[in-house]
Design an enzyme around this catalytic site. Structure first.
Site, PDB file in Angstrom:
ATOM      1  CB  CYS A   1       0.859   0.125   5.176  1.00  0.00           C
ATOM      2  SG  CYS A   1      -0.638   1.013   4.667  1.00  0.00           S
TER       3      CYS A   1
ATOM      4  CB  CYS B   1      -4.103   3.731   5.261  1.00  0.00           C
ATOM      5  SG  CYS B   1      -3.782   2.263   4.265  1.00  0.00           S
TER       6      CYS B   1
ATOM      7  NE  ARG C   1       0.539  -3.107   6.014  1.00  0.00           N
ATOM      8  CZ  ARG C   1      -0.706  -3.432   5.653  1.00  0.00           C
ATOM      9  NH1 ARG C   1      -1.695  -3.308   6.538  1.00  0.00           N
ATOM     10  NH2 ARG C   1      -0.964  -3.874   4.438  1.00  0.00           N
TER      11      ARG C   1
ATOM     12  CB  SER D   1       4.827   1.406   7.328  1.00  0.00           C
ATOM     13  OG  SER D   1       4.204   0.166   7.054  1.00  0.00           O
TER      14      SER D   1
ATOM     15  CB  CYS E   1      -4.090   0.570   7.885  1.00  0.00           C
ATOM     16  SG  CYS E   1      -2.857  -0.435   7.065  1.00  0.00           S
TER      17      CYS E   1
ATOM     18  CD  GLU F   1      -1.719  -2.351   1.365  1.00  0.00           C
ATOM     19  OE1 GLU F   1      -2.051  -3.192   0.521  1.00  0.00           O
ATOM     20  OE2 GLU F   1      -1.095  -2.648   2.387  1.00  0.00           O
TER      21      GLU F   1
ATOM     22  CG  HIS G   1      -4.676   5.115  10.966  1.00  0.00           C
ATOM     23  ND1 HIS G   1      -3.481   5.427  11.563  1.00  0.00           N
ATOM     24  CD2 HIS G   1      -4.370   4.406   9.846  1.00  0.00           C
ATOM     25  CE1 HIS G   1      -2.481   4.935  10.830  1.00  0.00           C
ATOM     26  NE2 HIS G   1      -3.009   4.312   9.800  1.00  0.00           N
TER      27      HIS G   1
END
Length: 571
Positions: A549, A60, A482, A505, A63, A13, A67
């Site tokens: 991501c 995102c 992740r 990430s 994801c 992503e 968040h």
């Protein structure tokens, strides 16, 4: 010494560029560059804190809910709001569903093709593939005719000259090791997993109103009505039955397909339990509790740190020790770029100083990424399913120890072998099996609460901004698929004055810091063997094992370079 560039890294992503130096067919150094500007944090300034989660989950398109969850937790922490048990259960179910679905997508649709040669599936004997499938699992779709049908579909794609979703692979690469029959097995399950993950995520559509970007979060709880006697309530006996069925179907797939496939493929690539070790430092905020989110003692995934791959000690973790450098990132700090700042005092001041595209190589001795460089006690950390698994294992979690020892026993490997490229893949499968089992328990708790008349799902206390302090700060932590995710918010006069997100990430993909310490990707790529530098399949294996991501790490860029992005761009 040759420089190899992969830009963009696909099957992730967002936008990621990897540059490696190759010496003697081995990676001697590596640089990770996020090539997209980070802007969501500026968008949140000046907004009502109660709506922060709506914007934050637009960081995102994949994801999303993670968040939203970290954001409401941050605001609840700042305002001192406690969440009812039912809201915690619903949040756990939504987040746990995201975890399992994400791991299935990662293994089959983002990472499997680094290990599976689709074209070799055409040479497989469907009868032998059927025998293999039945020897490792009792999954019902394992007949000769089933695999012959899959083979015919792949053959039609190859004959057409348009491989569709299987295009642009390094087919025929000498680093592929799977026999044709295993390739056919994996391709069949790749296709099947498309349906499984799409069906399973209906859990989020039920409890969140939609997917992606669920709409049922609220500061103080959830907007998900519960009533055992009301047919129109979001959570009622009929919906509980549906949730149980969706979870049971996912559990069958994880146990009978996903885990056996990981073990089968890992058995042919055991050397990859020795590559991609990386930093050896692992961090997890910990998460998933039915009680107080501020009490790590009740977390399903424990909080802690492992240093130097030493599983004999789990060090305590204090979120106040987190900081971010921008020494090699395209941002400036007011105090200078050699300092590290805690996210509560963080700044997102973009200033691009890299080469103008098109360019051959990054200026890696200067700033070379839009990703910042998070550190814990000035030490780089790897986060993610592997970190959670190792910390839980080292903490003595019996459930984790049992499943880890069982899987490693089948592969005749020690626990230290998990610290590797293949170990990250195994850790995701292990975590998916643990999580999908836990989901049924949370649904049962929710059902029991409803049956006993416990329907409270939102705490309206302090919903009125007039009751808020003039100034306050808070943070929300979550263990996303992740890895460790943190949102920090500062509120003044009922508005957000600063907002910072440090995402998984960012921890893993960040560039070097002021001390020259590499990030997790960069460290893990060192020593990677390469058969053919012109086709850097091995580099992709290690990078993809983290499930990057970059959309989370570096967010979004408006075409005219305007930092205050329009709502149209975000939505």
């Amino acid at each position: 010494m040759a420089r190899v560039v992969i830009d963009p890294v696909t099957r992730i992503e967002g936008h990621l560029r990897i540059e490696v130096e190759v010496e003697g067919n081995t990676v001697s150094d590596a640089w990770s560059s996020g090539t997209m500007f980070r802007g969501i944090e500026q968008i949140l300034r000046g907004r009502d804190p109660r709506e922060a989660w709506i914007w934050a989950q637009r960081i995102c398109g994949v994801c999303t809910t993670v968040h939203a969850l970290a954001s409401v937790r941050a605001v609840e922490d700042a305002l001192g709001i406690e969440v009812p048990e039912n809201a915690t259960l619903v949040r756990n179910i939504i987040a746990g569903t995201q975890n399992v679905q994400d791991h299935i997508i990662h293994f089959y649709h983002l990472h499997a093709l680094d290990w599976v040669d689709v074209t070799l599936a055409l040479k497989a004997d469907p009868a032998k593939t059927s025998q293999l499938a039945q020897s490792i699992s009792d999954w019902p779709k394992s007949s000769t005719s089933y695999f012959r049908g899959i083979q015919d579909r792949v053959k039609a794609l190859v004959s057409s000259g348009q491989l569709s979703l299987f295009s642009s692979g390094y087919w025929g690469h000498p680093a592929y090791k799977l026999p044709p029959e295993v390739n056919l097995l994996a391709v069949a399950h790749y296709i099947e997993a498309l349906d499984v993950q799409r069906e399973f995520i209906r859990v989020q559509a039920v409890l969140g109103g939609k997917n992606p970007h669920p709409q049922s979060y609220l500061v103080g709880g959830m907007a998900t009505a519960m009533d055992g006697n009301e047919p129109d309530a979001v959570i009622n006996p009929e919906r509980i039955t549906l949730l149980n069925q969706l979870v049971a179907n996912a559990q069958s797939f994880v146990r009978q397909v996903y885990m056996p496939d990981v073990l089968a493929i890992a058995g042919f690539y055991k050397d990859w339990f020795q590559h991609g070790q990386g930093l050896g430092n692992y961090m997890a905020y910990g998460d998933y509790t039915n009680g107080n989110i501020k009490d790590p003692a009740g977390f399903m995934f424990p909080r802690g740190i492992v240093l130097g791959r030493d599983l004999s000690t789990v060090h305590p973790l204090d979120p106040s020790h987190v900081s971010e450098y921008v020494t090699h990132s395209w941002y400036n700090y007011a105090e200078g770029d050699q300092v590290a700042k805690h996210p509560s005092q963080g700044e997102t001041n973009p200033k691009y100083s890299g080469p103008k595209p098109p360019y051959d190589f990054l200026k890696t001795d200067e700033k070379y990424s839009w990703v910042k460089s998070p550190r814990y006690d000035d030490t780089p950390m790897e986060v993610g399913p592997l970190a959670r698994t190792l910390i839980a294992y080292a903490s003595g979690n019996e459930q984790v120890k049992k499943i880890v020892d069982d899987v490693l026993g089948k592969l005749s490997l020690p626990p230290s072998a998990l610290c590797s490229t293949m170990g990250r893949i195994a850790a995701r499968a292990l975590e998916a099996e643990i999580m999908v089992s836990q989901l049924s328990g949370w649904v049962a708790q929710l059902d029991d609460n409803m049956a006993h008349g416990n329907l409270r799902i939102h705490n309206g206390e302090k919903w009125n901004p007039d009751t808020w302090p003039r100034s306050c700060q808070g943070f929300g932590l979550h263990e996303a698929p992740r890895g460790s995710l943190g949102h920090w918010v500062e509120i003044e006069d009922k508005k957000i004055v600063n907002y910072q997100a440090v995402v998984p990430s960012t921890w893993n993909a960040g560039p070097r810091d002021a001390k020259g310490q590499r990030g997790a990707y960069e460290a893990a790529l060192q020593g990677t063997p390469m058969v053919d530098p012109e086709r850097p399949l091995e580099v992709l294996r290690t990078v993809h094992s983290f499930d990057p991501c970059m959309a989370c790490a570096v967010h979004v860029l408006e075409a005219k370079g305007n930092a205050h992005l329009s709502e149209a761009l975000v939505f």
